[in-house]
Design a protein around this motif. Structure first.
Motif, PDB file in Angstrom:
ATOM      1  N   THR A 281      48.533  40.570  45.182  1.00  0.00           N
ATOM      2  CA  THR A 281      48.035  40.750  43.818  1.00  0.00           C
ATOM      3  C   THR A 281      49.166  40.450  42.982  1.00  0.00           C
ATOM      4  N   ASP A 282      49.141  39.513  42.062  1.00  0.00           N
ATOM      5  CA  ASP A 282      49.998  39.207  40.687  1.00  0.00           C
ATOM      6  C   ASP A 282      49.472  38.692  39.607  1.00  0.00           C
ATOM      7  N   MET A 283      49.979  38.082  38.667  1.00  0.00           N
ATOM      8  CA  MET A 283      49.534  37.496  37.618  1.00  0.00           C
ATOM      9  C   MET A 283      49.594  35.773  37.962  1.00  0.00           C
ATOM     10  N   HIS A 284      49.758  35.474  38.901  1.00  0.00           N
ATOM     11  CA  HIS A 284      49.731  33.861  39.258  1.00  0.00           C
ATOM     12  C   HIS A 284      48.892  33.225  40.432  1.00  0.00           C
TER      13      HIS A 284
ATOM     14  N   VAL B  16      43.755  50.767  38.024  1.00  0.00           N
ATOM     15  CA  VAL B  16      42.876  50.135  37.416  1.00  0.00           C
ATOM     16  C   VAL B  16      42.711  48.871  37.981  1.00  0.00           C
ATOM     17  N   ALA B  17      43.670  48.025  38.213  1.00  0.00           N
ATOM     18  CA  ALA B  17      43.690  46.665  38.920  1.00  0.00           C
ATOM     19  C   ALA B  17      43.152  46.913  40.353  1.00  0.00           C
ATOM     20  N   ALA B  18      43.635  48.074  41.024  1.00  0.00           N
ATOM     21  CA  ALA B  18      43.222  48.107  42.174  1.00  0.00           C
ATOM     22  C   ALA B  18      41.522  48.495  42.227  1.00  0.00           C
TER      23      ALA B  18
ATOM     24  N   LEU C 235      45.879  36.764  44.430  1.00  0.00           N
ATOM     25  CA  LEU C 235      44.402  37.150  43.553  1.00  0.00           C
ATOM     26  C   LEU C 235      45.164  37.566  42.082  1.00  0.00           C
ATOM     27  N   THR C 236      44.355  37.319  41.083  1.00  0.00           N
ATOM     28  CA  THR C 236      44.765  37.764  39.664  1.00  0.00           C
ATOM     29  C   THR C 236      43.401  38.211  39.040  1.00  0.00           C
ATOM     30  N   ILE C 237      43.463  39.025  38.199  1.00  0.00           N
ATOM     31  CA  ILE C 237      42.450  39.406  37.212  1.00  0.00           C
ATOM     32  C   ILE C 237      43.078  38.767  36.038  1.00  0.00           C
ATOM     33  N   PRO C 238      42.103  37.932  35.455  1.00  0.00           N
ATOM     34  CA  PRO C 238      42.561  37.249  34.175  1.00  0.00           C
ATOM     35  C   PRO C 238      42.587  38.231  33.325  1.00  0.00           C
ATOM     36  N   MET C 239      43.611  37.834  32.364  1.00  0.00           N
ATOM     37  CA  MET C 239      43.960  38.669  31.181  1.00  0.00           C
ATOM     38  C   MET C 239      43.950  37.760  29.870  1.00  0.00           C
ATOM     39  N   VAL C 240      43.257  38.138  28.799  1.00  0.00           N
ATOM     40  CA  VAL C 240      43.551  37.326  27.550  1.00  0.00           C
ATOM     41  C   VAL C 240      44.162  37.983  26.550  1.00  0.00           C
TER      42      VAL C 240
ATOM     43  N   LEU D  79      44.290  44.440  51.286  1.00  0.00           N
ATOM     44  CA  LEU D  79      44.618  43.957  49.806  1.00  0.00           C
ATOM     45  C   LEU D  79      45.749  44.729  49.504  1.00  0.00           C
ATOM     46  N   VAL D  80      46.637  43.988  48.942  1.00  0.00           N
ATOM     47  CA  VAL D  80      48.152  44.646  48.705  1.00  0.00           C
ATOM     48  C   VAL D  80      48.177  44.829  46.982  1.00  0.00           C
ATOM     49  N   ILE D  81      48.566  46.253  46.719  1.00  0.00           N
ATOM     50  CA  ILE D  81      48.791  46.290  45.365  1.00  0.00           C
ATOM     51  C   ILE D  81      50.326  46.814  45.216  1.00  0.00           C
ATOM     52  N   GLY D  82      50.766  46.221  44.031  1.00  0.00           N
ATOM     53  CA  GLY D  82      52.347  46.234  43.878  1.00  0.00           C
ATOM     54  C   GLY D  82      52.561  47.677  42.978  1.00  0.00           C
ATOM     55  N   ASN D  83      53.932  47.832  42.944  1.00  0.00           N
ATOM     56  CA  ASN D  83      54.630  49.016  42.318  1.00  0.00           C
ATOM     57  C   ASN D  83      54.482  48.946  40.636  1.00  0.00           C
ATOM     58  N   GLU D  84      54.357  50.140  40.183  1.00  0.00           N
ATOM     59  CA  GLU D  84      54.026  50.088  38.796  1.00  0.00           C
ATOM     60  C   GLU D  84      55.046  49.127  38.014  1.00  0.00           C
ATOM     61  N   GLY D  85      56.143  49.198  38.250  1.00  0.00           N
ATOM     62  CA  GLY D  85      57.332  48.392  37.319  1.00  0.00           C
ATOM     63  C   GLY D  85      57.497  46.921  38.127  1.00  0.00           C
ATOM     64  N   LYS D  86      57.751  47.041  39.437  1.00  0.00           N
ATOM     65  CA  LYS D  86      58.269  45.744  39.963  1.00  0.00           C
ATOM     66  C   LYS D  86      57.222  44.859  40.755  1.00  0.00           C
ATOM     67  N   GLY D  87      55.951  45.164  40.527  1.00  0.00           N
ATOM     68  CA  GLY D  87      54.984  44.650  41.616  1.00  0.00           C
ATOM     69  C   GLY D  87      55.233  44.534  43.095  1.00  0.00           C
ATOM     70  N   ILE D  88      54.690  43.500  43.495  1.00  0.00           N
ATOM     71  CA  ILE D  88      54.936  43.372  45.211  1.00  0.00           C
ATOM     72  C   ILE D  88      56.310  42.903  45.421  1.00  0.00           C
ATOM     73  N   ALA D  89      56.978  43.423  46.289  1.00  0.00           N
ATOM     74  CA  ALA D  89      58.318  42.804  46.630  1.00  0.00           C
ATOM     75  C   ALA D  89      58.234  41.326  47.091  1.00  0.00           C
TER      76      ALA D  89
ATOM     77  N   GLN E  35      51.239  42.910  29.373  1.00  0.00           N
ATOM     78  CA  GLN E  35      51.351  41.685  30.765  1.00  0.00           C
ATOM     79  C   GLN E  35      50.683  41.961  31.840  1.00  0.00           C
ATOM     80  N   SER E  36      49.997  43.144  32.197  1.00  0.00           N
ATOM     81  CA  SER E  36      49.736  43.576  33.359  1.00  0.00           C
ATOM     82  C   SER E  36      48.755  44.847  33.184  1.00  0.00           C
ATOM     83  N   LEU E  37      47.795  45.051  34.066  1.00  0.00           N
ATOM     84  CA  LEU E  37      46.918  46.329  34.212  1.00  0.00           C
ATOM     85  C   LEU E  37      47.454  47.270  34.781  1.00  0.00           C
ATOM     86  N   ASN E  38      46.991  48.441  34.619  1.00  0.00           N
ATOM     87  CA  ASN E  38      47.667  49.663  35.444  1.00  0.00           C
ATOM     88  C   ASN E  38      47.414  49.554  36.810  1.00  0.00           C
TER      89      ASN E  38
END
Ligand SMILES: C[S@@+](CC[C@H](N)C(=O)[O-])C[C@H]1O[C@@H](n2cnc3c(N)ncnc32)[C@H](O)[C@@H]1O
Length: 247
Positions: A178-181, A232-234, A217-222, A196-206, A226-229
């Motif tokens: 999961t990321d923004m792309h 919350v995303a999980a 996968l991305t949860i669209p944001m408008v 399903l992989v959820i990443g670190n609060e600051g760095k995301g997935i390595a 820059q990202s959800l908690n």
């Protein structure tokens, strides 16, 4: 899973006893510069059990021990027992379902882990996988935030997430990062064996782990952030998985 009352074991004798028992020890903190046979024995036992040993200043131990006589050593112990990977698969088998696991790549905030466990229980997730290093472990705060879900969702902790993902893939799982792309998560179907992989609060997935994922996968944001908690995303992603499995 068995509840324990404490997060820390304080002092040399209790530390030795804990390390010789089956109790899951997260980390050993030893006062730097302090030489004593008992501390050497504790260090050696910890290393044998693949437990991380941290040399820390006395001030850190004083803080952890909260006024108790720590004699140069404090253990951070799991509030709850950990499962192994096979037990996670058994959890799915028992229900006659394809496995649906959550992999947390370095979640650091105990409230996030507790909250993810709560959602995981609600959505029938068969298990959570966390790394042993640089991530929050099963602490009393996690247990509290999980509001009891910790009793029902097995947590497996592993030394190397990349290797674990390779093993999961060999055992037939599709691994979704999961990321923004990535693909819009609303199109995602979690039918079949899934992680399903959820990443670190600051760095995301390595990056290395991301490369191992079958799809992102991305949860669209408008909006403007820059990202959800992470928790919350999980939750949103887990519920898309839940729905797509026919619930
Ligand atoms: C706070 S975010 C990390 C943000 C990090 N800067 C990044 O670029 O990935 C923590 C985790 O929550 C999940 N997440 C947060 N917002 C997301 C979104 N809009 N779509 C997919 N996953 C998201 C991802 O697993 C992410 O690794």
């Amino acid at each position: 899973m068995m509840a324990q009352n404490e997060d820390f074991v304080i002092g040399r004798h209790p530390a030795l006893a804990a390390l010789k028992s089956k109790q899951a020890v997260n980390k050993v903190f030893i006062q730097s510069g302090l030489k004593a046979d008992a501390l050497k024995e504790i260090s050696a036992l910890a290393k044998k059990k693949d437990v991380i040993v941290n040399q820390v200043p006395k001030a850190k131990l004083d803080l952890l021990a909260d006024g108790q006589n720590h004699q140069g050593v404090v253990l951070a112990v799991a509030a709850y027992e950990y499962a192994n990977l096979d037990q996670l698969f058994e959890q799915a088998e028992k229900k006659g379902e394809d496995p649906f696991f959550i992999i947390l790549d370095g979640i650091e905030d105990p409230h996030n882990l507790g909250s993810i466990m709560r959602t995981a229980d609600a959505a029938g997730i068969h298990g959570i996988i966390i790394p042993k290093r640089r991530a929050v472990q099963l602490t009393a705060t996690v247990a509290k935030t999980s509001t009891g879900a910790i009793e029902y969702v097995p947590v497996c902790r592993v030394t190397n997430l990349v290797q674990t993902v390779e093993e999961l893939k060999k055992r037939g799982l599709w691994v979704f990062g999961t990321d923004m792309h990535g693909t819009d998560f609303r199109k995602w179907s979690a039918k079949g064996p899934t992680a399903l992989v959820i990443g670190n609060e600051g760095k995301g997935i390595a990056p290395l782990l991301k490369k191992k994922c079958d799809e992102m996968l991305t949860i669209p944001m408008v909006g403007h952030v820059q990202s959800l908690n992470a928790s919350v995303a999980a939750s949103l992603l887990i519920y898309q998985g839940f729905t797509s499995r026919g619930n």
